[in-house]
Design a protein around this motif. Structure first.
Motif, PDB file in Angstrom:
ATOM      1  N   VAL A  11       0.843  -1.198   0.000  1.00  0.00           N
ATOM      2  CA  VAL A  11       0.000   0.000   0.000  1.00  0.00           C
ATOM      3  C   VAL A  11       0.879   1.249   0.000  1.00  0.00           C
ATOM      4  O   VAL A  11       0.651   2.187  -0.774  1.00  0.00           O
ATOM      5  N   TYR A  12       1.896   1.263   0.859  1.00  0.00           N
ATOM      6  CA  TYR A  12       2.782   2.430   0.944  1.00  0.00           C
ATOM      7  C   TYR A  12       3.526   2.646  -0.367  1.00  0.00           C
ATOM      8  O   TYR A  12       3.739   3.780  -0.787  1.00  0.00           O
ATOM      9  N   GLY A  13       3.912   1.558  -1.023  1.00  0.00           N
ATOM     10  CA  GLY A  13       4.597   1.676  -2.313  1.00  0.00           C
ATOM     11  C   GLY A  13       3.732   2.380  -3.345  1.00  0.00           C
ATOM     12  O   GLY A  13       4.219   3.215  -4.110  1.00  0.00           O
ATOM     13  N   VAL A  14       2.440   2.060  -3.365  1.00  0.00           N
ATOM     14  CA  VAL A  14       1.513   2.714  -4.294  1.00  0.00           C
ATOM     15  C   VAL A  14       1.284   4.160  -3.866  1.00  0.00           C
ATOM     16  O   VAL A  14       1.343   5.076  -4.689  1.00  0.00           O
ATOM     17  N   MET A  46      -3.036   3.401   5.906  1.00  0.00           N
ATOM     18  CA  MET A  46      -2.842   4.855   5.878  1.00  0.00           C
ATOM     19  C   MET A  46      -2.813   5.406   7.301  1.00  0.00           C
ATOM     20  O   MET A  46      -1.971   6.242   7.630  1.00  0.00           O
ATOM     21  N   ASN A  47      -3.689   4.929   8.155  1.00  0.00           N
ATOM     22  CA  ASN A  47      -3.718   5.380   9.542  1.00  0.00           C
ATOM     23  C   ASN A  47      -2.409   5.047  10.247  1.00  0.00           C
ATOM     24  O   ASN A  47      -1.899   5.841  11.038  1.00  0.00           O
ATOM     25  N   ALA A  48      -1.836   3.899   9.948  1.00  0.00           N
ATOM     26  CA  ALA A  48      -0.590   3.471  10.590  1.00  0.00           C
ATOM     27  C   ALA A  48       0.632   4.200  10.039  1.00  0.00           C
ATOM     28  O   ALA A  48       1.721   4.083  10.595  1.00  0.00           O
ATOM     29  N   SER A  49       0.452   4.964   8.972  1.00  0.00           N
ATOM     30  CA  SER A  49       1.599   5.592   8.301  1.00  0.00           C
ATOM     31  C   SER A  49       1.866   7.026   8.729  1.00  0.00           C
ATOM     32  O   SER A  49       2.795   7.649   8.237  1.00  0.00           O
TER      33      SER A  49
END
Length: 113
Positions: A11-14, A46-49
């Protein structure tokens, strides 16, 4: 937990590829990753990022362009302020011209996961 950590990294990569001044949705990222029914898990990622400045979580909204994740940001209107600093107009938690600035990773990125 290992599988969700791996999914979060994808998810973070995208998310890191979302261009300045554009937005995408939780569901669009999930679909691109081959997990179309996992929009909520993308939201958890997203919340964890939020402690990672490299991940533009403010550019990920719900499928209607609503800032549903705004309460996870520090400050009352930080998500909106970050979007507005990129030239994105937000009125009552709703992104204006959502279709015009929507970035679909399924279309924009090569499918080489």
């Amino acid at each position: 937990m290992k599988n969700s950590e791996n999914f979060f990294e994808k998810v973070y990569g995208v998310a890191k590829k979302i261009p300045f001044g554009r937005v995408t949705s939780y569901g669009a990222i999930a679909k691109y990753l081959g997990a179309a029914r996992s929009a909520r898990m993308v939201g958890w990622a997203m919340n964890a990022s939020h402690n990672n400045q490299e991940i533009p979580a403010h550019r990920v909204v719900n499928r209607k362009g609503l800032l549903t994740g705004k309460h996870h940001f520090d400050g009352t209107n930080l998500m909106q302020q970050l979007l507005e600093s990129e030239g994105i107009q937000v009125v009552e938690n709703q992104i204006q011209n959502f279709d015009g600035i929507f970035w679909d990773p399924f279309i924009e990125l090569p499918n080489n996961l």
